[in-house]
Motif scaffolding. Sequence first.
Motif, PDB file in Angstrom:
ATOM      1  N   LEU A  30       0.833  -1.203   0.000  1.00  0.00           N
ATOM      2  CA  LEU A  30       0.000   0.000   0.000  1.00  0.00           C
ATOM      3  C   LEU A  30       0.865   1.250   0.000  1.00  0.00           C
ATOM      4  CD1 LEU A  30      -2.736   1.361  -0.053  1.00  0.00           C
ATOM      5  CD2 LEU A  30      -2.858   1.064   2.449  1.00  0.00           C
ATOM      6  N   ALA A  31       1.920   1.255   0.805  1.00  0.00           N
ATOM      7  CA  ALA A  31       2.829   2.405   0.818  1.00  0.00           C
ATOM      8  C   ALA A  31       3.467   2.603  -0.554  1.00  0.00           C
ATOM      9  CB  ALA A  31       3.897   2.221   1.885  1.00  0.00           C
ATOM     10  N   GLY A  51     -15.847   7.737  -4.365  1.00  0.00           N
ATOM     11  CA  GLY A  51     -15.007   8.719  -3.702  1.00  0.00           C
ATOM     12  C   GLY A  51     -13.711   8.113  -3.189  1.00  0.00           C
ATOM     13  N   LEU A  52     -13.431   6.869  -3.573  1.00  0.00           N
ATOM     14  CA  LEU A  52     -12.243   6.171  -3.107  1.00  0.00           C
ATOM     15  C   LEU A  52     -10.975   6.823  -3.638  1.00  0.00           C
ATOM     16  CD1 LEU A  52     -11.570   3.607  -1.458  1.00  0.00           C
ATOM     17  CD2 LEU A  52     -11.504   2.369  -3.625  1.00  0.00           C
ATOM     18  N   SER A  53     -10.007   7.022  -2.756  1.00  0.00           N
ATOM     19  CA  SER A  53      -8.716   7.604  -3.124  1.00  0.00           C
ATOM     20  C   SER A  53      -7.612   6.846  -2.394  1.00  0.00           C
ATOM     21  CB  SER A  53      -8.664   9.081  -2.732  1.00  0.00           C
ATOM     22  OG  SER A  53      -8.649   9.202  -1.316  1.00  0.00           O
ATOM     23  N   LEU A  54      -6.391   7.027  -2.842  1.00  0.00           N
ATOM     24  CA  LEU A  54      -5.266   6.388  -2.171  1.00  0.00           C
ATOM     25  C   LEU A  54      -5.114   6.886  -0.738  1.00  0.00           C
ATOM     26  CD1 LEU A  54      -2.732   6.310  -5.118  1.00  0.00           C
ATOM     27  CD2 LEU A  54      -3.761   4.329  -3.990  1.00  0.00           C
ATOM     28  N   LEU A  55      -5.255   8.191  -0.542  1.00  0.00           N
ATOM     29  CA  LEU A  55      -5.150   8.722   0.814  1.00  0.00           C
ATOM     30  C   LEU A  55      -6.278   8.184   1.687  1.00  0.00           C
ATOM     31  CD1 LEU A  55      -3.304  10.548   2.487  1.00  0.00           C
ATOM     32  CD2 LEU A  55      -4.821  12.444   1.936  1.00  0.00           C
ATOM     33  N   GLY A  56      -7.454   8.051   1.114  1.00  0.00           N
ATOM     34  CA  GLY A  56      -8.582   7.459   1.831  1.00  0.00           C
ATOM     35  C   GLY A  56      -8.305   6.018   2.229  1.00  0.00           C
ATOM     36  N   LEU A  57      -7.660   5.263   1.342  1.00  0.00           N
ATOM     37  CA  LEU A  57      -7.312   3.879   1.678  1.00  0.00           C
ATOM     38  C   LEU A  57      -6.305   3.821   2.822  1.00  0.00           C
ATOM     39  CD1 LEU A  57      -7.055   2.117  -1.797  1.00  0.00           C
ATOM     40  CD2 LEU A  57      -8.777   1.741  -0.011  1.00  0.00           C
ATOM     41  N   VAL A  58      -5.330   4.705   2.816  1.00  0.00           N
ATOM     42  CA  VAL A  58      -4.346   4.741   3.908  1.00  0.00           C
ATOM     43  C   VAL A  58      -5.042   5.077   5.224  1.00  0.00           C
ATOM     44  CG1 VAL A  58      -2.352   6.018   4.813  1.00  0.00           C
ATOM     45  CG2 VAL A  58      -2.358   5.201   2.447  1.00  0.00           C
ATOM     46  N   ARG A  59      -5.933   6.058   5.195  1.00  0.00           N
ATOM     47  CA  ARG A  59      -6.669   6.417   6.405  1.00  0.00           C
ATOM     48  C   ARG A  59      -7.569   5.266   6.852  1.00  0.00           C
ATOM     49  NH1 ARG A  59      -8.248  12.549   6.522  1.00  0.00           N
ATOM     50  NH2 ARG A  59     -10.341  11.684   6.613  1.00  0.00           N
ATOM     51  N   HIS A 145      -7.275 -12.139   8.631  1.00  0.00           N
ATOM     52  CA  HIS A 145      -8.218 -11.112   8.190  1.00  0.00           C
ATOM     53  C   HIS A 145      -7.489  -9.849   7.722  1.00  0.00           C
ATOM     54  CE1 HIS A 145     -11.703  -8.605   7.781  1.00  0.00           C
ATOM     55  NE2 HIS A 145     -11.152  -7.730   8.609  1.00  0.00           N
ATOM     56  N   MET A 146      -6.478  -9.442   8.445  1.00  0.00           N
ATOM     57  CA  MET A 146      -5.730  -8.240   8.053  1.00  0.00           C
ATOM     58  C   MET A 146      -5.034  -8.438   6.704  1.00  0.00           C
ATOM     59  SD  MET A 146      -6.286  -5.857  10.242  1.00  0.00           S
ATOM     60  CE  MET A 146      -5.002  -4.718   9.726  1.00  0.00           C
ATOM     61  N   ARG A 152      -7.195  -7.036  -0.589  1.00  0.00           N
ATOM     62  CA  ARG A 152      -8.353  -6.493  -1.323  1.00  0.00           C
ATOM     63  C   ARG A 152      -8.144  -5.021  -1.639  1.00  0.00           C
ATOM     64  NH1 ARG A 152     -12.789  -4.990   1.800  1.00  0.00           N
ATOM     65  NH2 ARG A 152     -12.118  -6.605   3.236  1.00  0.00           N
ATOM     66  N   HIS A 153      -7.746  -4.251  -0.646  1.00  0.00           N
ATOM     67  CA  HIS A 153      -7.579  -2.817  -0.871  1.00  0.00           C
ATOM     68  C   HIS A 153      -6.352  -2.494  -1.711  1.00  0.00           C
ATOM     69  CE1 HIS A 153     -11.104  -1.784   1.249  1.00  0.00           C
ATOM     70  NE2 HIS A 153     -10.659  -2.180   2.429  1.00  0.00           N
ATOM     71  N   ASN A 154      -5.352  -3.357  -1.704  1.00  0.00           N
ATOM     72  CA  ASN A 154      -4.214  -3.136  -2.597  1.00  0.00           C
ATOM     73  C   ASN A 154      -4.625  -3.309  -4.057  1.00  0.00           C
ATOM     74  OD1 ASN A 154      -2.357  -2.376  -0.673  1.00  0.00           O
ATOM     75  ND2 ASN A 154      -1.604  -4.452  -0.342  1.00  0.00           N
ATOM     76  N   GLY A 155      -5.601  -4.148  -4.318  1.00  0.00           N
ATOM     77  CA  GLY A 155      -6.153  -4.233  -5.668  1.00  0.00           C
ATOM     78  C   GLY A 155      -6.809  -2.917  -6.059  1.00  0.00           C
ATOM     79  N   HIS A 156      -7.563  -2.338  -5.136  1.00  0.00           N
ATOM     80  CA  HIS A 156      -8.154  -1.015  -5.391  1.00  0.00           C
ATOM     81  C   HIS A 156      -7.054   0.015  -5.623  1.00  0.00           C
ATOM     82  CE1 HIS A 156     -11.550  -2.556  -2.601  1.00  0.00           C
ATOM     83  NE2 HIS A 156     -11.877  -2.792  -3.850  1.00  0.00           N
ATOM     84  N   ALA A 157      -6.017  -0.040  -4.775  1.00  0.00           N
ATOM     85  CA  ALA A 157      -4.924   0.930  -4.872  1.00  0.00           C
ATOM     86  C   ALA A 157      -4.219   0.828  -6.221  1.00  0.00           C
ATOM     87  CB  ALA A 157      -3.926   0.725  -3.732  1.00  0.00           C
ATOM     88  N   ASP A 158      -4.066  -0.373  -6.723  1.00  0.00           N
ATOM     89  CA  ASP A 158      -3.416  -0.560  -8.023  1.00  0.00           C
ATOM     90  C   ASP A 158      -4.229   0.126  -9.121  1.00  0.00           C
ATOM     91  OD1 ASP A 158      -1.209  -1.617  -9.454  1.00  0.00           O
ATOM     92  OD2 ASP A 158      -2.437  -3.288 -10.153  1.00  0.00           O
ATOM     93  N   LEU A 159      -5.535  -0.040  -9.095  1.00  0.00           N
ATOM     94  CA  LEU A 159      -6.396   0.603 -10.099  1.00  0.00           C
ATOM     95  C   LEU A 159      -6.384   2.123  -9.942  1.00  0.00           C
ATOM     96  CD1 LEU A 159      -9.412  -1.852 -10.017  1.00  0.00           C
ATOM     97  CD2 LEU A 159      -7.693  -1.628 -11.826  1.00  0.00           C
ATOM     98  N   LEU A 160      -6.439   2.601  -8.703  1.00  0.00           N
ATOM     99  CA  LEU A 160      -6.402   4.046  -8.466  1.00  0.00           C
ATOM    100  C   LEU A 160      -5.097   4.640  -8.975  1.00  0.00           C
ATOM    101  CD1 LEU A 160      -7.912   4.026  -4.885  1.00  0.00           C
ATOM    102  CD2 LEU A 160      -8.947   5.125  -6.885  1.00  0.00           C
ATOM    103  N   ARG A 161      -3.987   3.986  -8.674  1.00  0.00           N
ATOM    104  CA  ARG A 161      -2.689   4.500  -9.115  1.00  0.00           C
ATOM    105  C   ARG A 161      -2.599   4.528 -10.635  1.00  0.00           C
ATOM    106  NH1 ARG A 161       2.498   5.784  -6.839  1.00  0.00           N
ATOM    107  NH2 ARG A 161       3.595   6.643  -8.651  1.00  0.00           N
ATOM    108  N   GLU A 162      -3.098   3.505 -11.274  1.00  0.00           N
ATOM    109  CA  GLU A 162      -3.059   3.489 -12.729  1.00  0.00           C
ATOM    110  C   GLU A 162      -3.865   4.636 -13.311  1.00  0.00           C
ATOM    111  OE1 GLU A 162      -3.638   0.403 -16.476  1.00  0.00           O
ATOM    112  OE2 GLU A 162      -4.355  -0.179 -14.490  1.00  0.00           O
ATOM    113  N   CYS A 163      -4.994   4.965 -12.700  1.00  0.00           N
ATOM    114  CA  CYS A 163      -5.807   6.095 -13.169  1.00  0.00           C
ATOM    115  C   CYS A 163      -5.099   7.429 -12.965  1.00  0.00           C
ATOM    116  CB  CYS A 163      -7.153   6.118 -12.445  1.00  0.00           C
ATOM    117  SG  CYS A 163      -8.285   4.841 -12.964  1.00  0.00           S
ATOM    118  N   ILE A 164      -4.291   7.537 -11.937  1.00  0.00           N
ATOM    119  CA  ILE A 164      -3.613   8.807 -11.630  1.00  0.00           C
ATOM    120  C   ILE A 164      -2.467   9.076 -12.591  1.00  0.00           C
ATOM    121  CG2 ILE A 164      -2.181   9.986  -9.909  1.00  0.00           C
ATOM    122  CD1 ILE A 164      -3.958   8.570  -7.768  1.00  0.00           C
TER     123      ILE A 164
END
Length: 170
Positions: A30-31, A51-59, A145-146, A152-164
């Motif tokens: 994630l980092a 409204g999902l963002s990388l900063l939102g995922l970190v928070r 679980h962690m 799961r969220h790293n998959g989201h992060a990968d898509l978000l980063r690609e869009c950026i």
Amino acid sequence: MTTSERTEASTLAGEREMLEGWLDFHRETLALKCAGLDDEQLRRASVPPSGLSLLGLVRHMAEVERNWFRRVLTAEDAPPLYYGKEDPDGEFHMTGEDTWQTAHGAWQAEIARARALAASRSLDDLATGTNSRGEPFNLRWIYVHMIEEYARHNGHADLLRECIDGTTGE
């Protein structure tokens, strides 16, 4: 982004080392997904209407670490950092005042606290707190679980980063 920039979990480790290794690998992932971006890019909701963002995922992951290790594992009284009754998804609702430095610091503090709280416990130790369902959990379940939550969220992060900026990676 390459796997060489992250600590790989040992392929021959015992159970606890393996679980902690994979959890750290996903934390580092994630980092890595956020690396090199400015605050505006990190706050950007890149896949409308979400409204999902990388900063939102970190928070969000700071909140998840806080919940499972402080509230559930040890029954510590740890109020939410970013959300509340008036805004249950507050970790994803940012303003121009919210920065990587602040969010990253809070996330890293929660990771450090999680490590400290888990260190003296065995994988079979039961949590002293509960989740919203009131079920008992052992530390093993929390680790698994962690790992699932980060993966799961790293998959989201990968898509978000690609869009950026078009950056993709493992």
